[in-house]
Design a protein around this motif. Structure first.
Motif, PDB file in Angstrom:
ATOM      1  N   GLU A 287       0.824  -1.213   0.000  1.00 19.90           N
ATOM      2  CA  GLU A 287       0.000   0.000   0.000  1.00 19.90           C
ATOM      3  C   GLU A 287       0.855   1.260   0.000  1.00 19.90           C
ATOM      4  O   GLU A 287       0.388   2.345  -0.351  1.00 19.90           O
ATOM      5  CB  GLU A 287      -0.936   0.005   1.215  1.00 19.90           C
ATOM      6  CG  GLU A 287      -1.994  -1.080   1.197  1.00 19.90           C
ATOM      7  CD  GLU A 287      -2.942  -0.931   0.008  1.00 19.90           C
ATOM      8  OE1 GLU A 287      -3.519   0.160  -0.150  1.00 19.90           O
ATOM      9  OE2 GLU A 287      -3.064  -1.897  -0.779  1.00 19.90           O
ATOM     10  N   LEU A 288       2.120   1.135   0.383  1.00 23.58           N
ATOM     11  CA  LEU A 288       3.026   2.290   0.352  1.00 23.58           C
ATOM     12  C   LEU A 288       3.523   2.586  -1.061  1.00 23.58           C
ATOM     13  O   LEU A 288       4.098   3.644  -1.309  1.00 23.58           O
ATOM     14  CB  LEU A 288       4.231   2.043   1.260  1.00 23.58           C
ATOM     15  CG  LEU A 288       3.967   2.003   2.771  1.00 23.58           C
ATOM     16  CD1 LEU A 288       5.221   1.550   3.511  1.00 23.58           C
ATOM     17  CD2 LEU A 288       3.526   3.371   3.272  1.00 23.58           C
ATOM     18  N   GLY A 289       3.313   1.655  -1.971  1.00 22.44           N
ATOM     19  CA  GLY A 289       3.916   1.768  -3.295  1.00 22.44           C
ATOM     20  C   GLY A 289       3.531   3.016  -4.052  1.00 22.44           C
ATOM     21  O   GLY A 289       4.376   3.647  -4.700  1.00 22.44           O
ATOM     22  N   THR A 290       2.262   3.426  -4.000  1.00 22.75           N
ATOM     23  CA  THR A 290       1.816   4.597  -4.769  1.00 22.75           C
ATOM     24  C   THR A 290       2.090   5.918  -4.047  1.00 22.75           C
ATOM     25  O   THR A 290       1.897   6.976  -4.640  1.00 22.75           O
ATOM     26  CB  THR A 290       0.304   4.495  -5.043  1.00 22.75           C
ATOM     27  OG1 THR A 290      -0.406   4.451  -3.799  1.00 22.75           O
ATOM     28  CG2 THR A 290      -0.014   3.250  -5.847  1.00 22.75           C
ATOM     29  N   LEU A 291       2.539   5.863  -2.791  1.00 22.56           N
ATOM     30  CA  LEU A 291       2.759   7.089  -2.011  1.00 22.56           C
ATOM     31  C   LEU A 291       4.180   7.582  -2.261  1.00 22.56           C
ATOM     32  O   LEU A 291       5.061   7.537  -1.392  1.00 22.56           O
ATOM     33  CB  LEU A 291       2.521   6.817  -0.521  1.00 22.56           C
ATOM     34  CG  LEU A 291       1.170   6.164  -0.171  1.00 22.56           C
ATOM     35  CD1 LEU A 291       1.045   5.993   1.334  1.00 22.56           C
ATOM     36  CD2 LEU A 291       0.009   6.991  -0.716  1.00 22.56           C
ATOM     37  N   SER A 292       4.393   8.088  -3.453  1.00 22.97           N
ATOM     38  CA  SER A 292       5.753   8.450  -3.885  1.00 22.97           C
ATOM     39  C   SER A 292       6.179   9.831  -3.413  1.00 22.97           C
ATOM     40  O   SER A 292       7.351  10.191  -3.548  1.00 22.97           O
ATOM     41  CB  SER A 292       5.844   8.381  -5.414  1.00 22.97           C
ATOM     42  OG  SER A 292       4.869   9.227  -6.008  1.00 22.97           O
ATOM     43  N   ASN A 293       5.249  10.625  -2.867  1.00 27.63           N
ATOM     44  CA  ASN A 293       5.585  11.992  -2.476  1.00 27.63           C
ATOM     45  C   ASN A 293       5.766  12.148  -0.971  1.00 27.63           C
ATOM     46  O   ASN A 293       5.712  13.260  -0.443  1.00 27.63           O
ATOM     47  CB  ASN A 293       4.496  12.963  -2.945  1.00 27.63           C
ATOM     48  CG  ASN A 293       4.483  13.120  -4.449  1.00 27.63           C
ATOM     49  OD1 ASN A 293       5.535  13.242  -5.079  1.00 27.63           O
ATOM     50  ND2 ASN A 293       3.299  13.082  -5.054  1.00 27.63           N
ATOM     51  N   LEU A 294       5.990  11.052  -0.262  1.00 27.97           N
ATOM     52  CA  LEU A 294       6.160  11.141   1.186  1.00 27.97           C
ATOM     53  C   LEU A 294       7.418  11.927   1.532  1.00 27.97           C
ATOM     54  O   LEU A 294       8.485  11.718   0.950  1.00 27.97           O
ATOM     55  CB  LEU A 294       6.238   9.744   1.798  1.00 27.97           C
ATOM     56  CG  LEU A 294       4.953   8.908   1.753  1.00 27.97           C
ATOM     57  CD1 LEU A 294       5.187   7.546   2.381  1.00 27.97           C
ATOM     58  CD2 LEU A 294       3.808   9.632   2.469  1.00 27.97           C
ATOM     59  N   HIS A 295       7.269  12.829   2.518  1.00 29.24           N
ATOM     60  CA  HIS A 295       8.376  13.656   2.988  1.00 29.24           C
ATOM     61  C   HIS A 295       8.656  13.352   4.462  1.00 29.24           C
ATOM     62  O   HIS A 295       7.863  12.714   5.145  1.00 29.24           O
ATOM     63  CB  HIS A 295       8.041  15.144   2.859  1.00 29.24           C
ATOM     64  CG  HIS A 295       8.013  15.653   1.452  1.00 29.24           C
ATOM     65  ND1 HIS A 295       7.117  15.183   0.515  1.00 29.24           N
ATOM     66  CD2 HIS A 295       8.756  16.606   0.823  1.00 29.24           C
ATOM     67  CE1 HIS A 295       7.308  15.827  -0.632  1.00 29.24           C
ATOM     68  NE2 HIS A 295       8.304  16.699  -0.469  1.00 29.24           N
ATOM     69  N   GLY A 296       9.781  13.859   4.940  1.00 26.36           N
ATOM     70  CA  GLY A 296      10.076  13.805   6.368  1.00 26.36           C
ATOM     71  C   GLY A 296      10.434  12.409   6.830  1.00 26.36           C
ATOM     72  O   GLY A 296      11.318  11.756   6.273  1.00 26.36           O
ATOM     73  N   SER A 297       9.742  11.919   7.859  1.00 26.84           N
ATOM     74  CA  SER A 297      10.084  10.635   8.474  1.00 26.84           C
ATOM     75  C   SER A 297       8.946   9.638   8.304  1.00 26.84           C
ATOM     76  O   SER A 297       7.776   9.995   8.265  1.00 26.84           O
ATOM     77  CB  SER A 297      10.394  10.832   9.962  1.00 26.84           C
ATOM     78  OG  SER A 297       9.255  11.304  10.656  1.00 26.84           O
ATOM     79  N   LEU A 298       9.327   8.357   8.225  1.00 29.51           N
ATOM     80  CA  LEU A 298       8.368   7.262   8.115  1.00 29.51           C
ATOM     81  C   LEU A 298       8.884   6.088   8.931  1.00 29.51           C
ATOM     82  O   LEU A 298      10.027   5.649   8.765  1.00 29.51           O
ATOM     83  CB  LEU A 298       8.188   6.843   6.654  1.00 29.51           C
ATOM     84  CG  LEU A 298       7.375   5.560   6.413  1.00 29.51           C
ATOM     85  CD1 LEU A 298       5.949   5.720   6.912  1.00 29.51           C
ATOM     86  CD2 LEU A 298       7.401   5.182   4.936  1.00 29.51           C
ATOM     87  N   SER A 299       8.032   5.584   9.824  1.00 25.62           N
ATOM     88  CA  SER A 299       8.357   4.391  10.607  1.00 25.62           C
ATOM     89  C   SER A 299       7.461   3.245  10.136  1.00 25.62           C
ATOM     90  O   SER A 299       6.235   3.369  10.126  1.00 25.62           O
ATOM     91  CB  SER A 299       8.125   4.663  12.097  1.00 25.62           C
ATOM     92  OG  SER A 299       8.328   3.494  12.862  1.00 25.62           O
ATOM     93  N   ILE A 300       8.065   2.144   9.735  1.00 25.47           N
ATOM     94  CA  ILE A 300       7.331   0.970   9.251  1.00 25.47           C
ATOM     95  C   ILE A 300       7.466  -0.137  10.290  1.00 25.47           C
ATOM     96  O   ILE A 300       8.573  -0.619  10.550  1.00 25.47           O
ATOM     97  CB  ILE A 300       7.860   0.496   7.887  1.00 25.47           C
ATOM     98  CG1 ILE A 300       7.877   1.651   6.876  1.00 25.47           C
ATOM     99  CG2 ILE A 300       7.006  -0.648   7.349  1.00 25.47           C
ATOM    100  CD1 ILE A 300       8.483   1.286   5.538  1.00 25.47           C
TER     101      ILE A 300
END
Length: 667
Positions: free
Chosen positions: A245-258
Motif C-alpha cells: 500500500e506504500l507503493g503509490t505514495l511516492s511523495n512522502l516527505h520527512g520521516s516514516l516508521s514501518i
C-alpha cells in the motif's frame, strides 16, 4: 490572492508550490525588510506601522482570549478564534456561537484542561460551526469519542486531536473530503483508524506518532496519493493493509516508521512498497515486533525483505529494530549514502556480524543495542570471522581514508556476548572528531578502549564488569562517568576534566588515590557512590562547585576542618556515619544543602553569616536534635524542609530576624 489558494492548483503545481510562490511574492513587497549589515542590522522602522495597520483591519475577524465562555465579547464577523481554556461549567449552549456562526478557525493555544463534560462542549461546537476550516481539540482531557456530526464539517481542512484520550473515531470522519491535515499525535488510547480513510482524497498530512495502541492501518491507504507526510505505517496481514500500500505514495516527505515487518511474506511484496522511489524521505525506521515468531527460521527471508526495502540515497537517518537476519544487506553501510548522519541498530538478535560502517562519511551518531549474538568487533579494516564495524576490503587491498570521519557520538548498549573490540593499528585514522563514547551493559567486554580520541569530551562506562581500561589520549575530555564496573582502575585524570561520576568500591578508591596526587584544575562536579574508603577531604580542588556522596558510610570529608570556598551544592545520602555536627561555616559560599539518611547527625551549626545559602533539605536523620544554638544566620534562605527527623526539638532560633527571606518552611 487568498481566494486563489482555495481553488485547485493550475499548471500541474501542488498546493505547497503555489503557497511558496504567494509567500515569496508577499515577502518581497512587504515592509518587513532589513537594512544595515552585521550586528547593526535591524527590522525596517515601518514594521510597527504595518503591524498596527494589520491589527486595525483584521481585528474584527480575529479574536484571541484566555478563557472562552458565554461572557466572551466576540463579533459576528469573527472568522478566527483562539483560546487557552473553556469556562466551567459548560452550559447547554454557548451564546457566543450564535454570534460567530461563520468561524473558520477554532484553535487551542497551550490549552489548559478544565474539569467539565468535553463531549457536551464538543457537540455544541460541531452543531453550530458548520463553516470551520481549522478545528483543534489538542490536549482536551477525557475526550474519548467524537460525535458523528464531525462528518458535517465538509469544509474542514485541518483537524487536530493530538494528546487526547480518544479511543475510537467515527466513520463519518471519512466524509471530510477536503481534509488535508489530520493530527493524532500521542493519542495513546486510540486502537483503530476509520476503515474508510481512503475516501480522504485531499489528505496530505497524517500524524500518528506515539499512537502506540494502534493495531493496524485502514485498508487501501494507497488511494491517498496526495499524502506527503505519513509518520507511521503498520504492516497488516490482509493484502489491502500490506506493505505494498506504500507503493503509490511516492511523495512522502520527512520521516516514516514501518512496523510489524514480520507480516511481510516475501521480498517481492517488500519490493512493491517502492521505498527506493521515495526520494523526499529523510528518516526511515524499520521495525519487527519483539514477539515475532520463528526468530531463526525466518532469518533468510528477513535478509531478502530488508534488501528490497533499500531507501533512496539522500536519506539522513536510519533505524533498524528487531531484524532477524544473520547479517545485514549490502546497502546498510554503503558509502554512497553521503547524507546519512544517524544510524541505529537494535534488537537484531541473530546478527553476529556488523555491516561495514566506517566509510559513511557524514555519519555523526551511531548506536548499537541489544545485539545478543555479537561477540567481536573486528580490526584491521575488516576480518571475515567477526563483527565488522570498519570497512570490509578484499585481501591485498589497502584503505588510505579516515574511518568514521564525521562520527561524534558512539554508543553500545546491552550487548551480553560482546567480548572483544579490536582497534586499527593506525590510531590517527579513525574517530578523529568523536566527542561522546558510551558503553553500557556489556558484562563480558574486556581489553582496552581506543587509545587515541583527540576530540573526546565525554566517556560513560556502565555495567562492564570485565573492562579494565586506561583513559584514551584526549585533550578535550570534560566528563567521565563510570558506574557499576568492578575492574576499572583510574590511573590518571585529564587536567581538562570538569565532571566525574563514579560508582563502585575499587574505582572510587583509585579516584581518591589519584586526586591526592594530581588534582584536575578544572574539576567542577564530583559524584561518587558505593565506596568504603576514606575521602581525602583536604584535596578537594578549589574549582569544585558540586559534590554528591551516596552510600559511602565510612567517608568523613570534614575531619580536616578545611574551608571549601568554592562549593555551591552539596548532596549527602546514606553516607558519613561519623558525622555528628555539620559545620555550615565550612562552606561559606554554599547555595544548596541536601542531607538524607545521615544516621548520626545531631546538629547543624553555623558560626558565620551564610550569604549565599538558598535551600536546605534534611530528611530521615533520626538523631538530629537541633540547629545552631544562636540561630541560622542565612539572610537569603528561601526554602527549609525537614522531614522524618523524629528527635528534632525546635526550628532554627530567631528565624524571624535571621531568615528574613524565607518563603517555604516544612517540618
Amino acid at each position: 490572492m487568498a481566494e486563489d489558494l482555495l481553488q485547485p492548483p493550475k499548471n500541474g503545481k501542488t498546493l505547497e508550490e503555489v503557497g511558496y510562490e504567494y509567500f515569496n511574492d508577499l515577502a518581497s513587497r512587504s515592509f518587513f525588510q532589513r537594512f544595515g549589515s552585521g550586528n547593526h542590522s535591524r527590522i525596517f522602522v515601518m514594521h510597527d506601522l504595518v503591524h498596527d495597520l494589520a491589527t486595525l483591519i483584521g481585528a474584527e475577524f480575529y479574536f484571541r482570549t484566555e478563557k472562552l465562555g458565554n461572557e466572551t465579547k466576540i463579533g459576528n464577523k469573527t472568522c478566527h478564534l483562539a483560546f487557552n481554556k473553556l469556562s466551567d461549567p459548560v452550559t447547554d449552549n454557548f451564546e457566543i456561537f450564535d454570534r460567530a456562526r461563520y468561524l473558520r478557525t477554532f484553535w487551542t493555544i497551550d490549552y489548559r484542561p478544565t474539569p467539565f463534560n468535553n463531549e457536551k462542549a464538543l457537540c455544541i461546537v460541531l452543531s453550530n460551526l458548520k463553516c470551520l476550516r481549522v478545528l483543534s481539540f489538542q490536549r482536551f482531557s477525557n475526550l474519548d469519542t467524537l460525535p458523528d456530526s464531525i462528518g458535517e464539517l465538509i469544509h474542514l481542512r485541518y483537524l487536530d486531536l493530538s494528546s487526547t484520550t480518544i479511543k475510537t473515531l467515527p466513520e463519518s470522519v471519512c466524509n471530510l473530503h477536503n481534509l488535508q491535515t489530520f493530527k493524532l499525535y500521542y493519542c495513546d488510547q486510540l486502537t483503530k483508524l476509520p476503515n474508510g480513510m481512503q475516501k480522504l482524497v485531499s489528505l496530505r498530512y497524517l500524524d500518528i506518532r506515539l499512537t502506540l495502541k494502534l493495531e493496524d492501518m485502514p485498508r487501501e491507504m494507497s488511494k491517498l496519493n496526495h499524502l506527503q507526510h505519513l509518520s507511521y505505517f503498520l504492516v497488516g496481514k490482509h493484502k489491502e493493509k500490506g506493505i505494498k500500500e506504500l507503493g503509490t505514495l511516492s511523495n512522502l516527505h520527512g520521516s516514516l516508521s514501518i512496523s510489524k515487518l514480520e507480516n511481510v511474506t516475501d521480498n517481492f511484496e517488500a519490493s512493491q512498497a517502492k521505498i527506493m522511489e521515495k526520494k523526499y524521505l529523510e528518516k526511515l525506521s524499520f521495525k519487527w515486533s519483539d514477539n515475532a515468531k520463528d526468530q531463526f527460521t525466518n532469518s533468510q527471508s528477513d535478509m531478502d525483505i530488508l534488501d528490497k526495502l533499500q531507501p533512496a540515497k539522500n536519506l539522513k537517518k536510519v533505524s533498524i529494530c528487531g531484524y532477524r537476519g544473520t547479517r545485514f544487506p549490502e546497502w546498510v553501510g554503503d558509502p554512497s549514502y553521503h547524507n546519512l548522519t544517524e544510524l541505529y541498530l537494535s534488537d537484531c538478535h541473530n546478527c553476529c556480524i556488523l555491516p561495514p560502517l566506517g566509510q559513511l562519511r557524514s555519519l555523526k551518531k551511531l548506536r548499537i543495542s541489544r545485539m545478543s549474538m555479537l561477540e567481536t568487533i573486528a580490526s584491521e579494516y575488516g576480518d571475515s570471522f567477526s563483527g565488522i564495524i570498519f570497512p570490509s576490503l578484499e585481501r591485498g587491498d589497502s584503505f588510505s581514508g579516515i574511518i568514521f570521519p564525521s562520527l561524534e557520538r558512539l554508543q553500545f548498549d546491552n550487548m551480553p556476548c560482546w567480548e572483544v573490540w579490536h582497534h586499527p593499528h593506525d590510531s590517527n585514522a579513525y574517530f578523529p572528531v568523536l566527542k561522546f563514547l558510551k558503553i553500557s551493559g556489556c558484562p563480558l567486554l574486556r581489553g582496552d578502549l581506543p587509545s587515541h580520541l583527540p576530540a573526546l569530551e565525554t566517556i560513560q562506562i556502565e555495567q562492564c564488569d570485565q573492562l579494565a581500561f586506561s583513559l584514551p589520549w584526549a585533550l578535550a575530555i570534560r566528563r567521565l562517568e563510570i558506574r557499576r564496573n568492578n575492574k576499572v582502575m583510574l590511573r590518571e585524570l585529564p587536567l581538562s576534566l570538569e565532571e566525574i561520576e563514579i560508582q563502585g568500591r575499587d574505582t572510587t578508591k583509585s579516584f581518591f588515590e589519584i586526586i591526592a596526587i594530581t588534582l584536575p584544575i578544572s574539576l567542577k562536579i564530583v559524584k561518587f557512590e558505593d565506596c568504603s574508603s576514606s575521602f581525602p577531604g583536604d584535596c578537594l580542588p578549589a574549582s569544585l562547585l558540586s559534590l554528591s556522596i551516596i552510600n559511602c558510610k565510612n567517608i568523613d570529608f570534614l575531619k580536616q576542618k578545611q574551608h571549601h570556598e568554592s562549593l555551591q551544592w552539596l548532596y549527602i545520602d546514606s553516607s558519613c556515619d561519623s558525622l555528628t555536627i555539620f559545620p555550615l561555616e565550612t562552606f561559606p559560599n554554599l547555595g544548596s544543602l541536601d542531607i538524607h539518611k545521615c544516621e548520626n547527625l545531631e546538629c547543624i551549626s553555623a558560626s558565620k553569616i551564610l550569604q549565599n545559602l538558598n535551600d536546605i533539605f534534611i530528611t530521615n536523620c533520626p538523631k538530629l536534635v537541633s540547629f545552631a544554638r544562636d540561630g541560622l544566620p542565612a539572610p537569603n534562605l528561601r526554602k527549609l524542609f525537614v522531614f522524618s527527623c523524629v528527635n528534632l526539638k525546635s526550628s532554627p532560633c530567631h528565624a524571624n530576624t535571621l531568615l528574613p527571606k524565607l518563603e517555604y518552611l516544612s517540618i
